[in-house]
Design an enzyme around this catalytic site. Structure first.
Site, PDB file in Angstrom:
ATOM      1  N   GLU A 124       2.297   0.540  -7.459  1.00 57.19           N
ATOM      2  CA  GLU A 124       2.243   1.134  -6.113  1.00 57.19           C
ATOM      3  C   GLU A 124       1.297   2.316  -6.106  1.00 57.19           C
ATOM      4  O   GLU A 124       1.172   3.039  -7.101  1.00 57.19           O
ATOM      5  CB  GLU A 124       3.657   1.577  -5.714  1.00 57.19           C
ATOM      6  CG  GLU A 124       3.764   2.284  -4.379  1.00 57.19           C
ATOM      7  CD  GLU A 124       3.902   3.802  -4.510  1.00 57.19           C
ATOM      8  OE1 GLU A 124       4.095   4.461  -3.464  1.00 57.19           O
ATOM      9  OE2 GLU A 124       3.790   4.332  -5.628  1.00 57.19           O
ATOM     10  N   ARG A 171       5.837   5.029   6.248  1.00 61.80           N
ATOM     11  CA  ARG A 171       5.208   5.356   4.957  1.00 61.80           C
ATOM     12  C   ARG A 171       4.383   4.144   4.530  1.00 61.80           C
ATOM     13  O   ARG A 171       4.925   3.082   4.246  1.00 61.80           O
ATOM     14  CB  ARG A 171       6.277   5.692   3.916  1.00 61.80           C
ATOM     15  CG  ARG A 171       5.737   6.375   2.664  1.00 61.80           C
ATOM     16  CD  ARG A 171       6.882   6.836   1.764  1.00 61.80           C
ATOM     17  NE  ARG A 171       6.429   7.680   0.667  1.00 61.80           N
ATOM     18  CZ  ARG A 171       6.268   8.997   0.729  1.00 61.80           C
ATOM     19  NH1 ARG A 171       6.522   9.638   1.862  1.00 61.80           N
ATOM     20  NH2 ARG A 171       5.862   9.692  -0.312  1.00 61.80           N
ATOM     21  N   ARG A 173       1.929   2.294   1.979  1.00 59.31           N
ATOM     22  CA  ARG A 173       1.531   2.279   0.574  1.00 59.31           C
ATOM     23  C   ARG A 173       1.016   0.898   0.204  1.00 59.31           C
ATOM     24  O   ARG A 173       1.427  -0.101   0.802  1.00 59.31           O
ATOM     25  CB  ARG A 173       2.722   2.633  -0.334  1.00 59.31           C
ATOM     26  CG  ARG A 173       3.229   4.072  -0.194  1.00 59.31           C
ATOM     27  CD  ARG A 173       2.215   5.084  -0.708  1.00 59.31           C
ATOM     28  NE  ARG A 173       2.671   6.467  -0.686  1.00 59.31           N
ATOM     29  CZ  ARG A 173       2.476   7.310   0.312  1.00 59.31           C
ATOM     30  NH1 ARG A 173       1.840   6.904   1.421  1.00 59.31           N
ATOM     31  NH2 ARG A 173       2.892   8.554   0.239  1.00 59.31           N
TER      32      ARG A 173
END
Length: 409
Positions: A124, A171, A173
């Site tokens: 990630e 969020r 990512r």
């Protein structure tokens, strides 16, 4: 099928571990967490308090010998975003020397030196990785893909915004999975079309369904050696060739822009707020309101740098206080502390405006209640941990999907 053994690198306070072990199908065999900029290893202390000290390393990973790290099925980690350029090749070696301290090369070293390398990778990073650096868009990700290709892995990736799938925080990512050529899943992947794997049968597509605004999939090869990729990839181009979704197989990239497909009910900021009494320290005094309003508001002003240079500065306004009927904005490392800030969250309550509590910030990343509460760990530090963490629910869903794919082959 037995539980898959996991090596967890750059572990922080254990987001990957929480997401994977909650499925019941993974067991962390060895973990590492090292914060180079602090004497007290706060994140590692929390990790050890929650999971125990056994098989946990609190040492700079670049100084940990590969022989110390046990064999495992999966290597996971949210590694730091750095400059990944390749400095030189090693003579008489397959290895590489990247810039000193760049932790991607620690992952590379472990995969290269292990006699039995992990069969699967689950990594990630921030989504700007696909566009970095600004003067050579996409170079860093190209280096990583070429590295993994050289080591015998096929790769799939996707930029996922947790809130697009009902989770409480916006969020965004990039998650990428690697499949070693020795695995059955690699062979299945290899025999699918890129379009089929991206949209239907891939691990990430099974966990997080998508649609597309276009049937076009861009394809290109990364054939150069790593040093050449580092020096020449996409030189002179304004845009990265990597879209938010893609695969790499045998040096060939297939990439396209996709959109999330989700019809469930989303969690919003109001849902994660504490119901009971909140300590006074989180409330903002009325004489501070003006400072917060200024920082959150639109600006057009002339500013002077330390050098004496004057320049025009402008920025748009932010919603203030934060909307309770939407998923929260992204938590950043500076979320904690009392000082007024443009980026900290502020919510309106019956008792006035206040900042978020550490428990609420943990909930936004879907961590267990008070996971980071530990004697000697300040509220500001707890918020810092969450600014660095990932949304556990995303890891959990991809982990379930990966195990299902592996167990069905």
């Amino acid at each position: 099928m037995k539980k898959l053994k996991v090596i967890e690198l750059f572990a922080g306070v254990g987001g990957f571990r929480l997401g994977l072990e909650d499925t019941g199908n993974y067991q962390v065999a060895w973990s590492n967490q090292w914060e180079p900029s602090t004497k007290t290893q706060h994140a590692s202390l929390v990790y050890e308090a929650r999971f125990g000290k056994e098989n946990h390393s609190n040492k700079d990973i670049s100084e940990v010998e590969t022989a110390v790290i046990p064999d495992a099925d999966v290597l996971v980690g949210g590694f730091p975003c750095q400059d990944y350029s390749v400095a030189t090749t090693l003579q008489n070696s397959k290895g590489l020397i990247g810039k000193k301290g760049v932790l991607w090369w620690s992952i590379h070293r472990i995969l290269l030196e292990k006699k039995n390398p992990p069969m699967y990778l689950f990594l990630e990073n921030v989504d700007r990785l696909l566009k970095s650096p600004s003067n050579q868009r996409g170079r860093d990700f190209a280096i990583m893909l070429k590295t993994l290709d050289n080591l015998g892995y096929a790769v799939e990736w996707r930029v996922i915004n947790a809130a697009d799938y009902g989770m409480p925080q916006r969020r965004r990512r990039v998650f990428f999975l690697g499949y070693h050529k020795s695995t059955s899943l690699y062979q299945i992947f290899k025999n699918k079309t890129a379009k089929n794997w991206i949209f239907e049968s891939g691990t990430i597509a099974s966990a997080f369904p998508i649609t597309s605004t276009s049937s076009k999939i861009d394809s290109f090869k990364i054939t150069d050696d790593l040093v050449t990729v580092s020096e020449t990839f996409n030189v002179g181009e304004k845009l990265s060739p990597f879209q938010n979704t893609g695969v790499l197989m045998n040096g060939k990239v297939h990439t396209t822009k996709t959109l999330p497909s989700f019809e469930g009910k989303g969690t919003v900021l109001r849902d994660i707020l504490e119901k009971g009494l909140v300590p006074d320290e989180f409330y903002i005094s009325e004489n501070e309101y003006a400072k917060w309003e200024y920082l959150k508001g639109a600006k057009k002003e002339t500013r002077t740098a330390k050098t004496g240079f004057s320049y025009n500065y402008s920025e748009g306004s932010m919603i203030f206080p934060d909307a309770l009927d939407n998923a929260s904005r992204t938590i950043i490392t500076g979320e904690g502390g009392k000082s007024p800030s443009r980026f900290k969250h502020v919510v309106q309550t019956t008792n006035g405006l206040r900042r978020l509590t550490p428990l609420e910030i943990e909930r936004l990343n879907m961590f267990p209640e008070n996971h980071t509460a530990l004697e000697g760990i300040s509220n500001t530090k707890r918020a810092f941990f969450m600014g660095n963490a990932l949304v556990v629910g995303v890891v959990n869903k991809i982990g379930k999907s990966l195990f299902d794919k592996i167990s069905s082959t």
